[in-house]
Design an enzyme around this catalytic site. Structure first.
Site, short mmCIF file in Angstrom:
data_model
loop_
_atom_site.label_atom_id
_atom_site.label_comp_id
_atom_site.label_asym_id
_atom_site.label_seq_id
_atom_site.Cartn_x
_atom_site.Cartn_y
_atom_site.Cartn_z
N LYS A 1 -14.89 13.83 -6.51
CA LYS A 1 -15.54 15.00 -7.13
C LYS A 1 -15.88 16.07 -6.10
O LYS A 1 -15.86 17.26 -6.42
CB LYS A 1 -16.82 14.52 -7.84
CG LYS A 1 -17.69 15.62 -8.41
CD LYS A 1 -18.95 15.09 -9.06
CE LYS A 1 -20.04 14.80 -8.06
NZ LYS A 1 -21.38 14.69 -8.69
N PHE B 1 -13.51 28.07 -10.46
CA PHE B 1 -12.85 27.42 -11.60
C PHE B 1 -13.58 26.13 -11.98
O PHE B 1 -13.93 25.90 -13.15
CB PHE B 1 -11.36 27.23 -11.27
CG PHE B 1 -10.67 26.02 -11.85
CD1 PHE B 1 -10.71 25.73 -13.20
CD2 PHE B 1 -9.90 25.19 -11.02
CE1 PHE B 1 -10.04 24.61 -13.73
CE2 PHE B 1 -9.23 24.09 -11.53
CZ PHE B 1 -9.31 23.80 -12.88
N ASP C 1 -17.55 23.03 -15.06
CA ASP C 1 -18.57 22.01 -14.85
C ASP C 1 -19.88 22.39 -15.53
O ASP C 1 -20.56 21.55 -16.12
CB ASP C 1 -18.79 21.84 -13.34
CG ASP C 1 -19.72 20.69 -13.01
OD1 ASP C 1 -19.42 19.56 -13.42
OD2 ASP C 1 -20.75 20.92 -12.36
N ASP D 1 -21.70 20.13 -18.26
CA ASP D 1 -23.05 19.59 -18.01
C ASP D 1 -24.14 20.27 -18.83
O ASP D 1 -25.30 19.90 -18.73
CB ASP D 1 -23.41 19.73 -16.52
CG ASP D 1 -22.52 18.87 -15.62
OD1 ASP D 1 -21.78 18.02 -16.15
OD2 ASP D 1 -22.57 19.05 -14.39
N ARG E 1 -26.88 29.09 -12.34
CA ARG E 1 -26.00 28.79 -11.21
C ARG E 1 -26.19 29.93 -10.21
O ARG E 1 -26.09 31.09 -10.59
CB ARG E 1 -24.56 28.72 -11.73
CG ARG E 1 -23.48 28.82 -10.69
CD ARG E 1 -23.25 27.54 -9.94
NE ARG E 1 -22.85 26.42 -10.76
CZ ARG E 1 -22.73 25.16 -10.28
NH1 ARG E 1 -23.01 24.92 -9.03
NH2 ARG E 1 -22.37 24.18 -11.07
N ASP F 1 -27.23 16.81 -2.34
CA ASP F 1 -27.15 17.54 -3.60
C ASP F 1 -27.97 16.83 -4.69
O ASP F 1 -28.67 17.48 -5.47
CB ASP F 1 -25.68 17.63 -4.05
CG ASP F 1 -25.38 18.95 -4.72
OD1 ASP F 1 -25.52 19.99 -4.06
OD2 ASP F 1 -25.02 18.95 -5.91
N ASP F 2 -27.87 15.52 -4.73
CA ASP F 2 -28.59 14.74 -5.73
C ASP F 2 -30.11 14.78 -5.50
O ASP F 2 -30.89 14.88 -6.44
CB ASP F 2 -28.11 13.28 -5.72
CG ASP F 2 -26.69 13.14 -6.24
OD1 ASP F 2 -26.13 14.15 -6.73
OD2 ASP F 2 -26.13 12.04 -6.15
N LYS G 1 -22.77 30.31 -0.96
CA LYS G 1 -22.97 30.30 0.50
C LYS G 1 -21.65 30.58 1.23
O LYS G 1 -21.63 30.89 2.39
CB LYS G 1 -23.53 28.94 0.93
CG LYS G 1 -24.92 28.66 0.32
CD LYS G 1 -25.52 27.36 0.83
CE LYS G 1 -24.80 26.10 0.38
NZ LYS G 1 -24.99 25.80 -1.07
N PHE H 1 -23.21 15.23 1.97
CA PHE H 1 -23.47 16.46 1.22
C PHE H 1 -23.89 16.16 -0.22
O PHE H 1 -24.81 16.75 -0.76
CB PHE H 1 -22.20 17.32 1.24
CG PHE H 1 -22.30 18.62 0.47
CD1 PHE H 1 -22.81 19.76 1.08
CD2 PHE H 1 -21.86 18.71 -0.84
CE1 PHE H 1 -22.89 20.96 0.38
CE2 PHE H 1 -21.94 19.90 -1.54
CZ PHE H 1 -22.45 21.04 -0.93
N ASP I 1 -17.55 11.26 -13.05
CA ASP I 1 -18.91 11.81 -13.10
C ASP I 1 -19.40 11.96 -14.55
O ASP I 1 -20.53 11.62 -14.87
CB ASP I 1 -18.91 13.18 -12.41
CG ASP I 1 -20.32 13.71 -12.19
OD1 ASP I 1 -21.15 12.97 -11.65
OD2 ASP I 1 -20.58 14.87 -12.54
#
Length: 375
Positions: free
Chosen positions: A219, A111, A116, A120, A125, A265-266, A71, A261, A188
């Protein structure tokens, strides 16, 4: 500076402060930065033309795949911040400089995301396979590419800002923000600790809102919100020693925005359709300390808690569905919408305390970007 045609008004009833012309101009700056960095390969001593062309081809694709495509809120915020602080439209030079800084925030994001996604075990993505999931990349290249992307930030900053009065301050902002984000990534990743090379048994007592807030601050908030605001201030020559209060106020608002935010996101990770979100959520499988699991533990009965004990942190579609069902039984989405309104009002109130009043515009812009977002 924002020309809006009547056609745009019809198709887009909500006009944000950034017009699409800014986005195109902003993307042009990415192309220039990419060309400069790729051209650097040609100047490397002691490499055959063959190797130079291999590097050129590989990293052209790497940059085009990992850096643009989101975005671009973080990068555009730097441009917006400089506009707000100057109180006028920017000259071409100012727009270019601000855009270069904005793109370095996007580079930092690239990066982090490349690394990440490996950490994860993510699949997609921004609507495409994660970079390390590309057949010619794999985890072996992906790790080096994340480090590579980080280094390129400092190449571009040196090329464009070496003689700027705030050069050292700008460098330190990137270095400090990287450290803060890495602290957050550690918290995290270890929401459930590892022992003997595998995840330790689930310990639900670790999933508290307190831990969640600490994790988010490090994070997400620093690199997603504070960095862009601080870069605008630094570029405009606001000295952190002479005017610490402006940086402090920005910090306070950004911590609040970041928390809001991340909670979004969660919730999106669990409930948004992947085709809209652009990624497939893995928080439940990865046993993340998400806002949803923290809230669920506050509200659930012993029987419901057993569902979490049985299924949270396991890579089984059936178990994940049961956890999401529990979230729905507890009406966590409704709770989130209540919370969203509270956070919005808290952010509005905090923004209203910022001096000079003109600087409030930047935070209103940021809040408008994230309020009720779908992806």
């Amino acid at each position: 500076s924002h020309h809006i045609t009547s056609n745009q008004i019809k198709s887009n009833p909500i006009i944000h402060n950034m017009s699409s012309t800014d986005k195109d101009a902003f993307l042009k700056v990415f192309d220039q930065l990419k060309e400069e960095l790729i051209a650097d390969f040609q100047t490397l001593p002691g490499l055959s033309d063959d190797l130079k062309s291999q590097l050129t081809k590989y990293y052209t694709q790497c940059l085009e795949t990992t850096v643009p495509g989101g975005k671009m809120t973080r990068g555009l915020t730097v441009v917006k911040g400089v506009e707000v602080l100057k109180g006028r439209s920017l000259s071409e030079k100012e727009f270019f400089d601000a855009a270069v800084l904005g793109w370095q925030v996007e580079w930092l994001q690239a990066f982090f995301l490349v690394a990440d996604d490996i950490m994860d075990g993510s699949i997609t993505r921004r609507g495409s396979p994660c970079w390390y999931k590309h057949a010619h990349v794999t985890q072996d290249n992906g790790i080096n590419d994340a480090l590579f992307l980080e280094n390129l930030i400092y190449k571009s900053l040196r090329r464009h800002f070496k003689s700027h009065e705030s050069y050292v301050h700008i460098l330190e902002l990137f270095i400090d923000t990287t450290f803060q984000t890495e602290v957050g990534q550690h918290i995290d990743t270890n929401g459930t600790p590892y022992a003997e090379g595998k995840l330790a048994p689930l310990d639900l007592s670790r999933f508290t809102l307190d831990r969640f807030k600490g994790c988010v601050r490090y994070k997400t908030s620093y690199y997603s919100f504070y960095l862009s605001c601080a870069l605008s201030l630094a570029y405009c020559g606001v000295d952190p020693v002479e005017s610490p209060d402006l940086y402090q106020k920005s910090n306070d608002v950004c911590m609040r925005l970041g928390e809001y935010f991340q909670i979004q996101d969660d919730v999106l990770d669990a409930f948004a359709p992947p085709e809209i979100l652009g990624k497939i959520g893995t928080d439940i499988e990865d046993a993340k300390c998400s806002w949803l699991v923290c809230k669920a533990l506050e509200l659930c009965t012993e029987d419901q808690k057993q569902i979490l004990l049985d299924h949270y942190g396991k890579h089984e579609a059936e178990g994940v569905a049961k956890v999401k069902e529990l979230y729905q039984d507890l009406k966590l989405e409704d709770l989130y919408h209540e919370y969203e309104e509270e956070q919005k009002q808290a952010c509005d109130a905090l923004i209203a305390t910022i001096e000079p009043e003109s600087f409030q515009e930047l935070f209103k812009f940021l809040l408008a970007k994230i309020y009720k977002r779908q992806k």
